[in-house]
Design a protein around this motif. Structure first.
Motif: not given
Length: 219
Positions: A65-80
């Protein structure tokens, strides 16, 4: 502080590019999860019942499950967005009708510490899973009642979201950033909103706003 501005940030389809629960079910659940999804879409069951039944169909090790989650695309502006909220004294909380384990894993990817309100994914023996709903409300069919989260903040609310779980809280929020189904809901119901191309748009808006401000009627 009772007047502190609160940003309620949806996760699936907002922080993540796609619905992470659907991706997990597609990978690890019996195909019957589609039938349960149809029951929810047609209004025969609420999202809490839907997700509980769907997650019970999953079979996966925590590592898979964690391996799949690690490949999920995320908005790169989250840290901003996280940085701007911190710098401007704005409270930011991820409020999701999705899975806490998934959200926590994504936040670790970016080395971010953000409060999370979500459904609790529980690992059972033999690769099985279940859901707990610590943020449910008796009057709400959702697993996580976002209206309850909004009312507990005490100050003006900025909602950032995209889907059905955001509909009710959009009616009470001071400012709404919306896309997809939430934007359509706002248009149909006369709810003012700002477009949500990405989380960078929210970060820029907050960075340029004259805070503190009275958010009601600013759109």
């Amino acid at each position: 502080m009772k007047d502190r501005i609160n940003v309620l940030l949806d996760f699936d389809g907002t922080v993540s590019r796609h619905d992470t629960t659907d991706e997990i079910l597609a990978a690890f659940a019996d195909p019957q999860w589609h039938e349960i999804e149809h029951e929810w879409v047609t209004g025969r069951i609420g999202s809490r019942t839907c997700m509980s039944r769907q997650v019970a169909l999953m079979r996966a090790s925590p590592e898979a499950l964690d391996r799949l989650v690690d490949g999920i695309e995320v908005d790169e502006h989250l840290p901003q967005l996280v940085d701007v909220c911190r710098d401007r004294g704005v409270s930011l909380t991820i409020v999701s009708d999705g899975l806490d384990r998934v959200i926590a894993r994504v936040l670790r990817r970016f080395d971010l510490c953000v409060p999370v309100i979500a459904n609790r994914l529980v690992c059972l023996p033999d690769g099985r899973w279940s859901l707990d709903f610590p943020n449910a409300a008796p009057y709400c069919e959702a697993g996580t009642c976002k209206c309850l989260s909004a009312s507990s903040g005490g100050g003006p609310t900025i909602l950032v979201g995209d889907g059905r779980s955001d509909f009710c809280v959009a009616e009470a929020a001071s400012v709404v950033f919306a896309k997809a189904k939430l934007a359509e809901h706002c248009r149909l119901n006369g709810i003012p909103f700002l477009p949500l191309p990405n989380l960078g748009a929210v970060a820029c808006w907050l960075a340029e706003a004259a805070l503190p401000l009275s958010l009601q009627g600013t759109l």
